[in-house]
Design an enzyme around this catalytic site. Structure first.
Site, PDB file in Angstrom:
ATOM      1  N   ASP A  16       1.268  -1.415   2.763  1.00  0.00           N
ATOM      2  CA  ASP A  16       1.182  -0.327   1.785  1.00  0.00           C
ATOM      3  C   ASP A  16       1.565  -0.874   0.417  1.00  0.00           C
ATOM      4  O   ASP A  16       2.682  -1.365   0.218  1.00  0.00           O
ATOM      5  CB  ASP A  16       2.145   0.799   2.195  1.00  0.00           C
ATOM      6  CG  ASP A  16       1.916   2.083   1.418  1.00  0.00           C
ATOM      7  OD1 ASP A  16       0.937   2.144   0.652  1.00  0.00           O
ATOM      8  OD2 ASP A  16       2.723   3.012   1.577  1.00  0.00           O
ATOM      9  N   ASP A 110      -5.107   1.573  -1.066  1.00  0.00           N
ATOM     10  CA  ASP A 110      -3.836   0.866  -1.174  1.00  0.00           C
ATOM     11  C   ASP A 110      -3.062   0.715   0.139  1.00  0.00           C
ATOM     12  O   ASP A 110      -1.914   0.277   0.119  1.00  0.00           O
ATOM     13  CB  ASP A 110      -2.941   1.545  -2.215  1.00  0.00           C
ATOM     14  CG  ASP A 110      -2.604   2.987  -1.851  1.00  0.00           C
ATOM     15  OD1 ASP A 110      -3.312   3.567  -1.017  1.00  0.00           O
ATOM     16  OD2 ASP A 110      -1.636   3.525  -2.411  1.00  0.00           O
ATOM     17  N   GLU A 111      -3.656   1.054   1.267  1.00  0.00           N
ATOM     18  CA  GLU A 111      -2.939   0.867   2.525  1.00  0.00           C
ATOM     19  C   GLU A 111      -3.914   0.681   3.683  1.00  0.00           C
ATOM     20  O   GLU A 111      -5.042   1.149   3.652  1.00  0.00           O
ATOM     21  CB  GLU A 111      -1.989   2.027   2.812  1.00  0.00           C
ATOM     22  CG  GLU A 111      -2.654   3.372   2.960  1.00  0.00           C
ATOM     23  CD  GLU A 111      -1.669   4.461   3.357  1.00  0.00           C
ATOM     24  OE1 GLU A 111      -0.767   4.208   4.199  1.00  0.00           O
ATOM     25  OE2 GLU A 111      -1.802   5.589   2.827  1.00  0.00           O
TER      26      GLU A 111
END
Length: 364
Positions: A16, A110-111
């Site tokens: 993350d 983003d993860e």
């Protein structure tokens, strides 16, 4: 804990990025580094898409109305989103993931989850892999990432939050149940604010409390989710990392600086949203059968209007349907947001067989 006799012990990493959008803006704009910053909205309108860690100290978080954020921190910097830039960096990060495994399940830009049980580097330690990935992300992009390591997705996701920012944590199989018993119910991944409040009203404040309730009670109280809650507090979560996630819809929307009152204004604004949707459709090549109009009013109430056709909608017909939905009934109050989306897409789920995973012991 999951039974290794019936299920392979997997090694799952959840990576993350730390305050991703905000961190990109601070990296690209050195004058903003170390200052409270949010991406999205402005002093009077819109919603915070991401907040820097400096902004979070003022109690500012994503999904907060930007006007509230501005009151909490008068010196707050508002940055316009640059999704092309975020996607560019996201692709760089995913290239690093694929150096280790093809079993990558992105959750957003983003993860992502990674299954590194059998990895391309032949490394036994998932902790080492997570550390290497974070170091490579820092070198390649200049950004910090946090990671969680465990034997299932649920625990890996929780672990990635334990040592943020720029840290990582592991939850081993033998530690899972004790850890979950102490965990506040609002910290359980998949239990939102509303459900957490509902649980607290019946005396469920942490995992130990949740564990006292039977499966029968939980399913009666929470429906199908009851089984999920019963399992996760015992460290049981059998969902596999899915590298091919099926896209369900494609959409575009816009929050306006001033509320729209006149129908002509709404139609003009909707046309710009339609043009953006068409650009995205042309880029992806998808088609759909359902057109949906999203309307959010000035009082934050929301309405959707949809129409489904038997055949896939041609792009030049989407605008006709969008206008039809807008004029379907009277717009009763000022509008702060319009969105247009396409669903029931012509995408079939890709099914791939990766072979049976071996039962590999979880090593540090």
């Amino acid at each position: 804990m999951e039974n290794p006799e019936n299920n392979p012990v997997r090694k799952i990493i959840h990576v993350d990025m730390d305050a991703f959008y905000a961190s990109v803006e601070q990296m690209d704009h050195p004058e903003w580094r170390g200052k409270p910053l949010v991406v999205g909205g402005n002093e009077s309108r819109g919603v915070v898409a991401a907040a820097s860690y400096e902004a979070r100290k003022y109690g500012i978080f994503s999904a907060m109305a930007s006007s509230i954020a501005a009151r909490k921190c008068p010196q707050l910097i508002f940055a316009k989103p640059r999704f092309d830039r975020y996607k560019e960096i996201s692709y760089q990060i995913r290239e690093i993931f694929f150096e280790y495994t093809d079993l990558v399940e992105p959750l957003s830009l983003d993860e992502a989850f990674l299954d590194v049980t059998e990895n391309k580097k032949g490394l036994k330690s998932a902790i080492l892999i997570a550390r290497q990935i974070r170091e490579k992300i820092k070198i390649k992009t200049g950004l910090n990432a946090s990671a969680g390591v465990s034997y299932n997705k649920f625990l890996a996701k929780i672990a990635s939050d334990l040592n943020k920012p720029n840290g990582q944590a592991v939850i081993l199989p033998e530690e899972a149940e004790e850890f979950l018993e102490k965990l506040a119910i609002g910290k359980f991944f998949g239990i939102g604010k509303v459900t957490a409040e509902k649980m607290q009203k019946i005396g469920i404040h942490n995992g130990a409390d949740l564990k006292q309730f039977s499966l029968q009670f939980l399913t009666k109280k929470f429906g199908k989710s009851g089984l999920h809650y019963f399992n996760i507090v015992r460290g049981i979560h059998l969902s596999e990392v899915q590298p091919h996630r099926l896209r369900k819809s494609l959409s575009a929307e816009n929050t306006f600086e001033k509320d729209l009152v006149l129908l002509e204004e709404m139609e003009q604004s909707l046309n710009s949203i339609y043009e953006e949707l068409i650009r995205r459709l042309e880029k992806t090549g998808v088609k759909g059968r359902t057109v949906t109009l999203k309307i959010k009013y000035a009082d934050f109430t929301q309405q959707t209007r949809s129409k489904t056709l038997e055949q896939y909608v041609e792009t030049n017909h989407i605008w006709d349907l969008a206008k039809e939905l807008l004029n379907q009934e009277e717009i009763p109050k000022p509008v702060r947001l319009l969105g247009l989306g396409l669903s029931n897409l012509n995408i079939t789920e890709e099914v791939q067989h990766f072979g049976e995973q071996l039962k590999i012991p979880f090593e540090l």
